[in-house]
Design an enzyme around this catalytic site. Structure first.
Site, PDB file in Angstrom:
ATOM      1  N   PRO A  78      14.289   3.315  -1.700  1.00  0.00           N
ATOM      2  CG  PRO A  78      14.816   1.760  -1.291  1.00  0.00           C
ATOM      3  CD  PRO A  78      14.831   2.871  -0.973  1.00  0.00           C
ATOM      4  CB  CYS A  79       9.392   4.440  -4.627  1.00  0.00           C
ATOM      5  SG  CYS A  79      10.543   5.527  -5.275  1.00  0.00           S
ATOM      6  N   PRO A  80       8.298   2.053  -2.162  1.00  0.00           N
ATOM      7  CG  PRO A  80       9.136  -0.327  -2.070  1.00  0.00           C
ATOM      8  CD  PRO A  80       9.101   1.566  -2.389  1.00  0.00           C
TER       9      PRO A  80
END
Length: 421
Positions: A78-80
Protein backbone atom coordinates in the site's frame (compact mmCIF):
# COMPACT_ATOMS: atom_id res chain seq x y z
CA UNK A 1 8.98 -20.79 -21.61
CA UNK A 2 11.75 -23.25 -20.76
CA UNK A 3 13.50 -20.93 -18.30
CA UNK A 4 10.32 -20.00 -16.40
CA UNK A 5 10.94 -18.86 -12.84
CA UNK A 6 8.48 -18.84 -9.93
CA UNK A 7 7.00 -15.83 -8.12
CA UNK A 8 4.88 -15.19 -5.04
CA UNK A 9 3.16 -11.82 -5.34
CA UNK A 10 1.50 -9.99 -2.46
CA UNK A 11 -0.92 -7.06 -2.73
CA UNK A 12 -1.43 -8.16 -6.31
CA UNK A 13 -4.34 -5.80 -6.93
CA UNK A 14 -5.92 -6.10 -10.36
CA UNK A 15 -2.82 -7.65 -11.87
CA UNK A 16 -0.69 -4.88 -13.39
CA UNK A 17 2.51 -6.19 -11.85
CA UNK A 18 1.24 -9.76 -12.26
CA UNK A 19 0.87 -9.42 -16.01
CA UNK A 20 4.23 -7.68 -16.41
CA UNK A 21 6.04 -10.35 -14.40
CA UNK A 22 4.29 -13.09 -16.33
CA UNK A 23 5.49 -11.59 -19.61
CA UNK A 24 8.99 -11.36 -18.12
CA UNK A 25 9.03 -15.13 -17.59
CA UNK A 26 7.70 -15.61 -14.07
CA UNK A 27 5.03 -18.17 -13.22
CA UNK A 28 2.81 -17.40 -10.23
CA UNK A 29 2.91 -19.89 -7.38
CA UNK A 30 0.60 -17.61 -5.39
CA UNK A 31 -1.02 -14.19 -5.60
CA UNK A 32 -2.42 -12.57 -2.43
CA UNK A 33 -4.99 -9.76 -2.46
CA UNK A 34 -7.49 -8.14 -0.08
CA UNK A 35 -9.94 -6.32 -2.36
CA UNK A 36 -12.78 -8.60 -3.50
CA UNK A 37 -13.23 -6.90 -6.87
CA UNK A 38 -9.53 -7.12 -7.67
CA UNK A 39 -9.61 -10.79 -6.68
CA UNK A 40 -12.42 -11.37 -9.17
CA UNK A 41 -10.38 -9.59 -11.84
CA UNK A 42 -7.43 -11.91 -11.19
CA UNK A 43 -9.68 -14.97 -11.33
CA UNK A 44 -11.31 -13.72 -14.52
CA UNK A 45 -7.99 -13.44 -16.30
CA UNK A 46 -6.03 -16.29 -14.70
CA UNK A 47 -8.58 -18.84 -13.44
CA UNK A 48 -5.86 -21.41 -12.75
CA UNK A 49 -3.90 -19.27 -10.31
CA UNK A 50 -3.76 -19.98 -6.60
CA UNK A 51 -5.03 -16.82 -4.89
CA UNK A 52 -4.85 -16.03 -1.20
CA UNK A 53 -7.88 -13.90 -0.33
CA UNK A 54 -7.68 -11.50 2.60
CA UNK A 55 -5.16 -9.56 4.68
CA UNK A 56 -1.71 -10.55 3.44
CA UNK A 57 -0.36 -10.42 7.01
CA UNK A 58 -3.00 -12.85 8.31
CA UNK A 59 -1.39 -16.30 8.84
CA UNK A 60 -4.69 -17.97 7.96
CA UNK A 61 -4.53 -16.52 4.42
CA UNK A 62 -1.11 -17.94 3.55
CA UNK A 63 2.11 -19.15 5.18
CA UNK A 64 5.37 -17.70 3.84
CA UNK A 65 7.19 -20.81 5.10
CA UNK A 66 5.40 -22.83 2.40
CA UNK A 67 7.31 -20.90 -0.27
CA UNK A 68 10.90 -21.13 0.92
CA UNK A 69 13.39 -20.73 -1.90
CA UNK A 70 10.95 -19.04 -4.28
CA UNK A 71 12.73 -17.32 -7.17
CA UNK A 72 10.98 -13.96 -6.68
CA UNK A 73 8.96 -12.44 -3.87
CA UNK A 74 7.19 -9.36 -5.25
CA UNK A 75 4.52 -6.86 -4.32
CA UNK A 76 3.08 -3.41 -4.67
CA UNK A 77 2.44 -2.81 -0.97
CA UNK A 78 0.00 0.00 0.00
CA UNK A 79 1.03 3.54 -0.93
CA UNK A 80 -0.92 5.76 1.54
CA UNK A 81 1.75 5.54 4.30
CA UNK A 82 4.23 7.31 1.99
CA UNK A 83 2.23 9.32 -0.54
CA UNK A 84 2.95 13.04 -0.76
CA UNK A 85 -0.77 13.75 -0.98
CA UNK A 86 -1.39 12.01 2.34
CA UNK A 87 -0.19 12.45 5.92
CA UNK A 88 2.98 10.36 5.37
CA UNK A 89 2.49 8.46 8.61
CA UNK A 90 4.98 5.82 7.51
CA UNK A 91 5.56 3.15 10.14
CA UNK A 92 2.56 4.28 12.21
CA UNK A 93 0.05 3.86 9.35
CA UNK A 94 -2.02 0.68 9.79
CA UNK A 95 -1.74 0.07 6.02
CA UNK A 96 2.06 0.02 6.02
CA UNK A 97 3.35 -3.38 4.88
CA UNK A 98 6.74 -2.47 3.44
CA UNK A 99 8.82 -3.45 6.46
CA UNK A 100 6.62 -6.51 7.00
CA UNK A 101 7.25 -7.68 3.44
CA UNK A 102 11.01 -7.33 3.87
CA UNK A 103 10.84 -9.29 7.12
CA UNK A 104 9.22 -12.24 5.31
CA UNK A 105 12.47 -12.80 3.44
CA UNK A 106 13.89 -14.35 6.63
CA UNK A 107 11.33 -17.14 6.35
CA UNK A 108 10.95 -17.39 2.58
CA UNK A 109 14.59 -16.90 1.57
CA UNK A 110 13.68 -15.82 -1.96
CA UNK A 111 16.39 -15.47 -4.56
CA UNK A 112 15.09 -11.97 -5.32
CA UNK A 113 12.80 -9.36 -3.78
CA UNK A 114 10.86 -6.72 -5.73
CA UNK A 115 8.79 -4.06 -3.96
CA UNK A 116 7.38 -0.92 -5.57
CA UNK A 117 5.77 2.15 -4.09
CA UNK A 118 5.17 5.85 -4.64
CA UNK A 119 7.83 8.53 -5.07
CA UNK A 120 7.14 9.77 -1.53
CA UNK A 121 9.15 6.87 -0.08
CA UNK A 122 12.26 8.31 -1.76
CA UNK A 123 11.99 11.63 0.11
CA UNK A 124 13.96 12.84 3.13
CA UNK A 125 11.00 12.11 5.40
CA UNK A 126 11.77 8.39 5.04
CA UNK A 127 15.58 8.25 5.06
CA UNK A 128 15.68 6.33 8.35
CA UNK A 129 12.82 4.06 7.27
CA UNK A 130 14.76 3.17 4.11
CA UNK A 131 17.90 2.67 6.18
CA UNK A 132 16.11 0.22 8.45
CA UNK A 133 14.94 -1.74 5.41
CA UNK A 134 18.44 -1.84 3.90
CA UNK A 135 19.97 -2.89 7.22
CA UNK A 136 17.44 -5.70 7.57
CA UNK A 137 18.23 -6.97 4.08
CA UNK A 138 21.97 -6.63 4.66
CA UNK A 139 21.66 -8.70 7.83
CA UNK A 140 20.05 -11.41 5.68
CA UNK A 141 23.01 -11.15 3.23
CA UNK A 142 21.04 -9.49 0.46
CA UNK A 143 22.37 -6.65 -1.63
CA UNK A 144 19.64 -4.10 -2.27
CA UNK A 145 19.19 -1.08 -4.48
CA UNK A 146 16.46 1.56 -4.85
CA UNK A 147 15.63 3.41 -8.05
CA UNK A 148 13.01 5.96 -9.02
CA UNK A 149 11.58 4.79 -12.34
CA UNK A 150 9.45 6.93 -14.64
CA UNK A 151 6.65 5.00 -16.34
CA UNK A 152 6.98 7.25 -19.41
CA UNK A 153 10.49 5.87 -19.95
CA UNK A 154 8.93 2.48 -20.69
CA UNK A 155 6.27 3.50 -23.19
CA UNK A 156 3.54 4.42 -20.71
CA UNK A 157 1.79 7.68 -21.67
CA UNK A 158 1.80 8.99 -18.13
CA UNK A 159 3.90 10.94 -15.64
CA UNK A 160 4.06 8.13 -13.09
CA UNK A 161 7.21 7.88 -10.96
CA UNK A 162 7.53 4.70 -8.92
CA UNK A 163 10.16 3.98 -6.26
CA UNK A 164 11.36 0.42 -6.73
CA UNK A 165 13.42 -1.80 -4.42
CA UNK A 166 15.26 -4.84 -5.78
CA UNK A 167 17.32 -7.15 -3.58
CA UNK A 168 19.26 -10.35 -4.32
CA UNK A 169 22.16 -12.33 -2.94
CA UNK A 170 25.57 -11.27 -4.23
CA UNK A 171 25.98 -14.11 -6.74
CA UNK A 172 22.76 -13.06 -8.49
CA UNK A 173 22.98 -9.30 -7.94
CA UNK A 174 26.30 -9.34 -9.81
CA UNK A 175 24.22 -9.87 -12.97
CA UNK A 176 21.49 -7.33 -12.22
CA UNK A 177 21.20 -4.09 -14.19
CA UNK A 178 18.29 -1.68 -14.00
CA UNK A 179 16.32 -1.59 -17.26
CA UNK A 180 17.27 1.14 -19.71
CA UNK A 181 14.61 3.64 -20.85
CA UNK A 182 13.00 2.94 -24.21
CA UNK A 183 14.29 4.97 -27.14
CA UNK A 184 10.79 5.63 -28.49
CA UNK A 185 8.76 8.38 -26.83
CA UNK A 186 5.32 7.44 -25.49
CA UNK A 187 2.20 8.51 -27.35
CA UNK A 188 0.42 11.67 -26.29
CA UNK A 189 -3.00 11.21 -24.69
CA UNK A 190 -4.64 12.32 -27.92
CA UNK A 191 -2.66 9.88 -30.06
CA UNK A 192 -3.24 7.04 -27.62
CA UNK A 193 -6.98 7.50 -27.11
CA UNK A 194 -8.22 8.98 -30.38
CA UNK A 195 -9.84 5.77 -31.63
CA UNK A 196 -11.67 5.26 -28.31
CA UNK A 197 -12.77 8.90 -28.13
CA UNK A 198 -14.08 8.73 -31.73
CA UNK A 199 -15.72 5.32 -31.38
CA UNK A 200 -19.27 6.67 -30.98
CA UNK A 201 -19.02 9.21 -33.80
CA UNK A 202 -18.11 12.35 -31.85
CA UNK A 203 -17.34 15.09 -34.47
CA UNK A 204 -14.85 16.76 -32.13
CA UNK A 205 -12.53 13.76 -31.81
CA UNK A 206 -9.88 14.99 -34.25
CA UNK A 207 -9.69 18.45 -32.70
CA UNK A 208 -9.56 16.85 -29.25
CA UNK A 209 -6.67 14.61 -30.35
CA UNK A 210 -4.66 17.65 -31.39
CA UNK A 211 -5.36 19.46 -28.11
CA UNK A 212 -4.49 16.45 -25.91
CA UNK A 213 -0.88 16.68 -27.07
CA UNK A 214 0.91 15.69 -23.84
CA UNK A 215 1.27 12.55 -21.78
CA UNK A 216 -1.10 12.19 -18.84
CA UNK A 217 -0.59 13.26 -15.22
CA UNK A 218 -0.33 10.42 -12.74
CA UNK A 219 -3.50 8.32 -12.70
CA UNK A 220 -4.71 8.22 -9.10
CA UNK A 221 -6.75 5.20 -8.06
CA UNK A 222 -7.65 6.81 -4.79
CA UNK A 223 -9.16 5.25 -1.70
CA UNK A 224 -12.55 3.99 -0.61
CA UNK A 225 -12.43 6.83 1.92
CA UNK A 226 -12.91 9.42 -0.82
CA UNK A 227 -16.17 8.68 -2.61
CA UNK A 228 -16.36 8.31 -6.37
CA UNK A 229 -13.63 8.16 -8.96
CA UNK A 230 -11.98 11.22 -10.45
CA UNK A 231 -8.62 11.99 -12.04
CA UNK A 232 -6.79 13.24 -9.01
CA UNK A 233 -6.08 16.39 -6.98
CA UNK A 234 -6.63 19.96 -8.15
CA UNK A 235 -3.31 20.33 -9.97
CA UNK A 236 -3.88 17.11 -11.91
CA UNK A 237 -7.40 18.20 -12.87
CA UNK A 238 -5.98 21.48 -14.16
CA UNK A 239 -3.46 19.56 -16.30
CA UNK A 240 -6.26 17.41 -17.67
CA UNK A 241 -8.34 20.50 -18.44
CA UNK A 242 -5.49 21.92 -20.54
CA UNK A 243 -5.72 18.76 -22.66
CA UNK A 244 -9.47 19.03 -23.04
CA UNK A 245 -10.42 16.41 -20.45
CA UNK A 246 -12.94 16.82 -17.63
CA UNK A 247 -11.14 15.30 -14.65
CA UNK A 248 -14.10 15.41 -12.25
CA UNK A 249 -15.24 11.87 -12.88
CA UNK A 250 -15.27 8.86 -15.18
CA UNK A 251 -17.75 8.54 -18.06
CA UNK A 252 -19.76 5.46 -18.93
CA UNK A 253 -19.23 5.99 -22.67
CA UNK A 254 -17.25 8.07 -25.13
CA UNK A 255 -19.02 11.18 -26.46
CA UNK A 256 -21.48 10.66 -29.34
CA UNK A 257 -22.50 12.34 -32.61
CA UNK A 258 -24.84 14.79 -30.88
CA UNK A 259 -22.13 16.17 -28.57
CA UNK A 260 -20.72 19.53 -29.75
CA UNK A 261 -17.26 19.76 -31.28
CA UNK A 262 -16.00 21.85 -28.34
CA UNK A 263 -17.43 19.44 -25.73
CA UNK A 264 -15.02 18.60 -22.88
CA UNK A 265 -15.27 14.83 -22.40
CA UNK A 266 -14.50 12.67 -19.41
CA UNK A 267 -12.41 9.55 -19.84
CA UNK A 268 -13.94 6.07 -19.66
CA UNK A 269 -12.23 3.38 -17.65
CA UNK A 270 -10.99 1.56 -20.81
CA UNK A 271 -9.26 4.83 -21.74
CA UNK A 272 -7.68 5.04 -18.28
CA UNK A 273 -6.56 1.40 -18.57
CA UNK A 274 -4.79 2.19 -21.84
CA UNK A 275 -3.05 5.18 -20.25
CA UNK A 276 -1.94 2.89 -17.43
CA UNK A 277 -0.27 0.56 -19.93
CA UNK A 278 -2.91 -2.06 -20.63
CA UNK A 279 -3.72 -2.52 -24.32
CA UNK A 280 -5.30 -5.03 -26.69
CA UNK A 281 -2.01 -6.43 -27.98
CA UNK A 282 0.70 -7.27 -25.42
CA UNK A 283 -1.21 -6.43 -22.24
CA UNK A 284 -4.78 -7.52 -22.81
CA UNK A 285 -6.79 -7.74 -19.57
CA UNK A 286 -10.40 -7.77 -18.39
CA UNK A 287 -11.72 -6.13 -15.25
CA UNK A 288 -14.44 -7.17 -12.82
CA UNK A 289 -16.68 -4.82 -10.85
CA UNK A 290 -18.60 -1.58 -11.23
CA UNK A 291 -17.13 1.55 -12.82
CA UNK A 292 -15.67 3.14 -9.70
CA UNK A 293 -14.12 -0.09 -8.48
CA UNK A 294 -12.63 -0.82 -11.89
CA UNK A 295 -11.17 2.67 -12.06
CA UNK A 296 -9.57 2.22 -8.63
CA UNK A 297 -8.15 -1.17 -9.62
CA UNK A 298 -6.57 0.39 -12.70
CA UNK A 299 -5.35 3.55 -11.00
CA UNK A 300 -3.68 1.71 -8.10
CA UNK A 301 -1.81 -0.72 -10.36
CA UNK A 302 1.86 -0.95 -11.29
CA UNK A 303 1.85 -0.30 -15.08
CA UNK A 304 2.39 -3.66 -16.82
CA UNK A 305 5.15 -2.38 -19.18
CA UNK A 306 7.20 -1.10 -16.23
CA UNK A 307 6.67 -4.34 -14.31
CA UNK A 308 7.76 -6.30 -17.38
CA UNK A 309 10.91 -4.21 -17.79
CA UNK A 310 11.96 -4.65 -14.14
CA UNK A 311 10.89 -8.31 -14.15
CA UNK A 312 12.96 -8.98 -17.26
CA UNK A 313 16.01 -7.42 -15.61
CA UNK A 314 15.51 -9.63 -12.54
CA UNK A 315 14.94 -12.71 -14.71
CA UNK A 316 18.21 -12.07 -16.56
CA UNK A 317 20.06 -11.77 -13.26
CA UNK A 318 18.61 -15.01 -11.89
CA UNK A 319 19.05 -16.86 -15.16
CA UNK A 320 22.06 -15.29 -16.91
CA UNK A 321 23.04 -16.57 -20.31
CA UNK A 322 26.41 -18.23 -20.99
CA UNK A 323 27.81 -14.95 -22.34
CA UNK A 324 26.68 -12.81 -19.40
CA UNK A 325 29.50 -11.27 -17.37
CA UNK A 326 29.07 -10.50 -13.65
CA UNK A 327 29.83 -6.99 -12.48
CA UNK A 328 32.22 -6.44 -9.55
CA UNK A 329 30.52 -5.84 -6.21
CA UNK A 330 31.83 -4.03 -3.16
CA UNK A 331 29.97 -6.14 -0.64
CA UNK A 332 31.46 -4.59 2.48
CA UNK A 333 30.04 -1.17 1.69
CA UNK A 334 26.32 -0.70 2.18
CA UNK A 335 24.43 2.48 1.32
CA UNK A 336 23.81 4.96 4.13
CA UNK A 337 20.61 6.97 3.78
CA UNK A 338 20.49 8.31 7.34
CA UNK A 339 23.84 8.65 9.17
CA UNK A 340 22.27 9.76 12.48
CA UNK A 341 20.08 6.67 12.54
CA UNK A 342 23.13 4.55 11.66
CA UNK A 343 25.15 5.95 14.58
CA UNK A 344 22.32 5.33 17.05
CA UNK A 345 21.70 1.83 15.68
CA UNK A 346 25.32 0.83 16.31
CA UNK A 347 25.49 2.43 19.75
CA UNK A 348 25.60 0.15 22.79
CA UNK A 349 24.76 2.93 25.23
CA UNK A 350 22.94 6.25 25.48
CA UNK A 351 24.68 9.00 23.52
CA UNK A 352 24.70 12.75 24.08
CA UNK A 353 24.26 15.08 21.12
CA UNK A 354 27.96 15.99 21.02
CA UNK A 355 28.88 12.29 20.99
CA UNK A 356 26.49 11.63 18.10
CA UNK A 357 27.99 14.57 16.20
CA UNK A 358 31.54 13.34 16.77
CA UNK A 359 30.58 9.89 15.42
CA UNK A 360 29.31 11.36 12.16
CA UNK A 361 31.53 11.75 9.13
CA UNK A 362 30.17 15.28 8.80
CA UNK A 363 29.37 16.68 12.28
CA UNK A 364 26.08 18.51 12.86
CA UNK A 365 25.22 21.34 15.24
CA UNK A 366 23.01 20.73 18.28
CA UNK A 367 19.88 22.32 16.81
CA UNK A 368 20.09 20.24 13.61
CA UNK A 369 20.64 17.04 15.60
CA UNK A 370 17.68 17.73 17.89
CA UNK A 371 15.49 18.30 14.86
CA UNK A 372 16.77 15.10 13.25
CA UNK A 373 16.08 13.04 16.36
CA UNK A 374 12.54 14.42 16.56
CA UNK A 375 12.22 13.38 12.93
CA UNK A 376 13.34 9.84 13.81
CA UNK A 377 10.66 9.64 16.49
CA UNK A 378 7.99 9.45 13.79
CA UNK A 379 9.08 5.91 12.83
CA UNK A 380 11.20 4.75 15.78
CA UNK A 381 11.03 4.67 19.56
CA UNK A 382 13.75 7.00 20.85
CA UNK A 383 14.74 6.40 24.47
CA UNK A 384 15.95 9.40 26.46
CA UNK A 385 17.98 9.69 29.66
CA UNK A 386 18.25 13.10 31.31
CA UNK A 387 21.19 13.98 33.50
CA UNK A 388 21.01 17.53 34.79
CA UNK A 389 20.74 19.77 31.74
CA UNK A 390 21.99 17.09 29.34
CA UNK A 391 19.87 14.54 27.45
CA UNK A 392 21.28 11.32 26.02
CA UNK A 393 19.55 9.22 23.39
CA UNK A 394 19.32 5.60 22.36
CA UNK A 395 17.49 4.02 19.43
CA UNK A 396 14.51 1.88 20.41
CA UNK A 397 12.11 -0.28 18.40
CA UNK A 398 11.09 0.32 14.81
CA UNK A 399 7.41 1.25 15.01
CA UNK A 400 6.60 -0.48 11.75
CA UNK A 401 4.52 -3.64 11.72
CA UNK A 402 6.76 -6.59 10.87
CA UNK A 403 4.52 -9.41 12.06
CA UNK A 404 4.38 -8.79 15.82
CA UNK A 405 1.50 -10.55 17.57
CA UNK A 406 1.06 -7.48 19.77
CA UNK A 407 1.04 -4.38 17.57
CA UNK A 408 -1.31 -1.42 17.21
CA UNK A 409 -1.70 -2.30 13.52
CA UNK A 410 -4.07 -5.19 14.25
CA UNK A 411 -6.83 -3.19 15.91
CA UNK A 412 -6.41 -0.18 13.62
CA UNK A 413 -6.48 -2.36 10.50
CA UNK A 414 -9.70 -4.06 11.52
CA UNK A 415 -11.30 -0.72 12.35
CA UNK A 416 -10.32 0.79 8.98
CA UNK A 417 -10.90 -2.40 6.93
CA UNK A 418 -14.07 -1.18 5.16
CA UNK A 419 -12.17 1.80 3.71
CA UNK A 420 -8.82 0.12 2.94
CA UNK A 421 -8.14 -0.33 -0.77
Amino acid sequence: MADQLRVVEICAGAGGQSLGLERAGFEHELAVELDTNAIQTLKLNRPGWKIGEGDVADPSVWDPADYQGIDLFAGGVPCPPFTIAGKQLGATDERDLFAWAVKQCREMKPRALLLENVRGLSMNRFTAYRQAVLDELHDMEYIADWKLLQASDFGVSQLRPRFVLVAMHAKDFAYFEWPEPATKKPFTVGELLHDLMAANGWPGANAWRDKANKIAPTIVGGSKKHGGADLGPTRAKAAWAEMGVDGWGIANDAPGPDDPIDFTPKLTWPMVARIQGWDDARYKWEFSGRKTSVYRQIGNAFPPPVAEAVGTAIHKALNPGPKAAPKPLIEDIKPVHDPVYQVLRKATRYMRLEEISQALRHPLDQHTLERHINHLKRDFEIKEKVRGSTTAYRLGEFKAFTGQEIHSRHEAFQTQLPTIS
